[in-house]
Design an enzyme around this catalytic site. Sequence first.
Site, PDB file in Angstrom:
ATOM      1  CB  SER A 106      23.289 -31.171  24.862  1.00  0.00           C
ATOM      2  OG  SER A 106      24.559 -30.647  25.181  1.00  0.00           O
ATOM      3  CD  GLU A 139      16.579 -35.665  25.627  1.00  0.00           C
ATOM      4  OE1 GLU A 139      16.747 -36.833  26.013  1.00  0.00           O
ATOM      5  OE2 GLU A 139      17.500 -34.832  25.611  1.00  0.00           O
TER       6      GLU A 139
HETATM    7  N1  3HC Z   1      19.074 -29.110   7.680  1.00  0.00           N
HETATM    8  C1  3HC Z   1      17.851 -29.352   7.183  1.00  0.00           C
HETATM    9  N2  3HC Z   1      17.535 -30.477   6.499  1.00  0.00           N
HETATM   10  C2  3HC Z   1      18.509 -31.374   6.309  1.00  0.00           C
HETATM   11  C3  3HC Z   1      19.819 -31.178   6.801  1.00  0.00           C
HETATM   12  C4  3HC Z   1      20.083 -29.974   7.507  1.00  0.00           C
HETATM   13  N3  3HC Z   1      21.285 -29.711   8.048  1.00  0.00           N
HETATM   14  N4  3HC Z   1      20.560 -32.246   6.453  1.00  0.00           N
HETATM   15  C5  3HC Z   1      19.755 -33.090   5.780  1.00  0.00           C
HETATM   16  N5  3HC Z   1      18.513 -32.559   5.682  1.00  0.00           N
HETATM   17  C6  3HC Z   1      17.346 -33.187   5.069  1.00  0.00           C
HETATM   18  C7  3HC Z   1      17.511 -33.371   3.595  1.00  0.00           C
HETATM   19  O1  3HC Z   1      17.037 -32.254   2.880  1.00  0.00           O
HETATM   20  C8  3HC Z   1      16.639 -34.586   3.321  1.00  0.00           C
HETATM   21  O2  3HC Z   1      15.280 -34.230   3.229  1.00  0.00           O
HETATM   22  P1  3HC Z   1      14.225 -35.124   2.359  1.00  0.00           P
HETATM   23  O3  3HC Z   1      14.209 -36.491   2.968  1.00  0.00           O
HETATM   24  O4  3HC Z   1      12.921 -34.384   2.532  1.00  0.00           O
HETATM   25  O5  3HC Z   1      14.769 -35.106   0.975  1.00  0.00           O
HETATM   26  C9  3HC Z   1      16.788 -35.434   4.590  1.00  0.00           C
HETATM   27  O6  3HC Z   1      17.228 -34.509   5.616  1.00  0.00           O
HETATM   28  C10 3HC Z   1      17.777 -36.541   4.427  1.00  0.00           C
HETATM   29  O7  3HC Z   1      19.013 -35.954   4.021  1.00  0.00           O
HETATM   30  P2  3HC Z   1      20.035 -36.602   2.988  1.00  0.00           P
HETATM   31  O8  3HC Z   1      19.271 -37.470   2.011  1.00  0.00           O
HETATM   32  O9  3HC Z   1      20.910 -35.521   2.448  1.00  0.00           O
HETATM   33  O10 3HC Z   1      21.018 -37.456   3.885  1.00  0.00           O
HETATM   34  P3  3HC Z   1      20.702 -38.622   4.886  1.00  0.00           P
HETATM   35  O11 3HC Z   1      19.603 -39.493   4.417  1.00  0.00           O
HETATM   36  O12 3HC Z   1      22.034 -39.200   5.188  1.00  0.00           O
HETATM   37  O13 3HC Z   1      20.174 -37.872   6.192  1.00  0.00           O
HETATM   38  C11 3HC Z   1      20.600 -37.027   8.336  1.00  0.00           C
HETATM   39  C12 3HC Z   1      20.941 -36.922   6.858  1.00  0.00           C
HETATM   40  C13 3HC Z   1      19.142 -36.633   8.572  1.00  0.00           C
HETATM   41  C14 3HC Z   1      21.507 -36.046   9.056  1.00  0.00           C
HETATM   42  C15 3HC Z   1      20.828 -38.530   8.776  1.00  0.00           C
HETATM   43  O14 3HC Z   1      22.117 -38.938   8.415  1.00  0.00           O
HETATM   44  C16 3HC Z   1      20.677 -38.728  10.272  1.00  0.00           C
HETATM   45  O15 3HC Z   1      19.573 -38.855  10.782  1.00  0.00           O
HETATM   46  N6  3HC Z   1      21.826 -38.797  11.002  1.00  0.00           N
HETATM   47  C17 3HC Z   1      21.831 -38.962  12.439  1.00  0.00           C
HETATM   48  C18 3HC Z   1      21.646 -37.610  13.068  1.00  0.00           C
HETATM   49  C19 3HC Z   1      21.608 -37.675  14.551  1.00  0.00           C
HETATM   50  O16 3HC Z   1      21.797 -38.713  15.171  1.00  0.00           O
HETATM   51  N7  3HC Z   1      21.370 -36.500  15.161  1.00  0.00           N
HETATM   52  C20 3HC Z   1      21.366 -36.373  16.578  1.00  0.00           C
HETATM   53  C21 3HC Z   1      22.714 -35.942  17.022  1.00  0.00           C
HETATM   54  S1  3HC Z   1      22.809 -35.812  18.771  1.00  0.00           S
HETATM   55  C22 3HC Z   1      22.282 -34.263  19.094  1.00  0.00           C
HETATM   56  O17 3HC Z   1      21.966 -33.455  18.253  1.00  0.00           O
HETATM   57  C23 3HC Z   1      22.204 -33.907  20.537  1.00  0.00           C
HETATM   58  C24 3HC Z   1      23.335 -33.061  20.979  1.00  0.00           C
HETATM   59  O18 3HC Z   1      23.067 -32.683  22.305  1.00  0.00           O
HETATM   60  C25 3HC Z   1      24.677 -33.769  20.938  1.00  0.00           C
END
Ligand code: 3HC
Length: 283
Positions: A106, A139
């Site tokens: 990252s 990325e």
């Molecule tokens: N693995 C696989 N699928 C997952 C999952 C996981 N860990 N968590 C959630 N999902 C899926 C669910 O099955 C659901 O699928 P569907 O829409 O087909 O039913 C969908 O994602 C939405 O999940 P939920 O309804 O349970 O919950 P949310 O609507 O709150 O979504 C989230 C969860 C996708 C994690 C959403 O909250 C989100 O987008 N959060 C922000 C995440 C983010 O910003 N990530 C980037 C972090 S920075 C990074 O990674 C970089 C690093 O270098 C720091």
Amino acid sequence: MGSGIAQVSAAAGYETTVVEVNQKLVDRGLGMIAKNLGRLQEKGVLTAENRAAIDARIHPSTDLAALSGCDIVIEAIIENLAEKRVVYAKLDEIVQPKSIFCSNTSSLSITEMMTATKRTDRFFGMHFFNPVPVMKLVEVVRTIASDPTVYQSTVEFAASLGKTPAQTSDRGGFIVNRLLVPYMLDAIRAFEEGVGSITDIDNGMKLGCGHPMGPFTLLDFVGLDTTYYIAGIMFDEFREKRYAAPPLLKRLVMAGWFGRKSGRGFYDYADPAAPKPLDGLLR
Ligand code: 3HC
């Protein structure tokens, strides 16, 4: 993240070899893939036949030699430059010379990793986001030594995984963390200064700006240790205050409160369905 990358690769139709340091970690990763695929099957998005085909394309191992014939190797080991260099030096001997190497780092320098190998022209960053099966961005990071044709084919590979590639060059934090890390650190500073409670700051960005998670929920989700570590690397690179970890973040990490994965961070996850903000303890 490794299991998520393996899942999307196998789901995109690629024969996917996964290597972990021991069988316990192999089993944990396969368990996470099984849980995700099971959820898709329950929702009717994935048929039993397609699931079996994805499973059959995943080839687990604990031996780096299993990667020798791979066309592209995506490394997602611990974020430690010295350890990554050791692994890359070994991989360079094992994997066919024409193959592409990519790091899911990252924030570490791709340039500092690639010099552990002789294939500096075909060595890129390929940074996925958590949770990998859901987040649409990757990325793809080039360096000054990159072969433009091989880079383009790597960008196309990322697109073939069903992701949207963002092309960027080797600068600390690339695109997303360059913007995201100061934002998350600023939220902690705002809390430290008494601007608002954890809940109100989270709601501010969630309900006021349409973010899926507020900054403290996101910090706990990404991991406070991970954020602290990334901030340190970016501060070293740019020497700018906006990348400096606030004292509260350091205290939380030193105490082992890493967020969701350790059960406590800005929230307490004793009941994961209803995390409790820890304003009282953290002020
Ligand atoms: N693995 C696989 N699928 C997952 C999952 C996981 N860990 N968590 C959630 N999902 C899926 C669910 O099955 C659901 O699928 P569907 O829409 O087909 O039913 C969908 O994602 C939405 O999940 P939920 O309804 O349970 O919950 P949310 O609507 O709150 O979504 C989230 C969860 C996708 C994690 C959403 O909250 C989100 O987008 N959060 C922000 C995440 C983010 O910003 N990530 C980037 C972090 S920075 C990074 O990674 C970089 C690093 O270098 C720091």
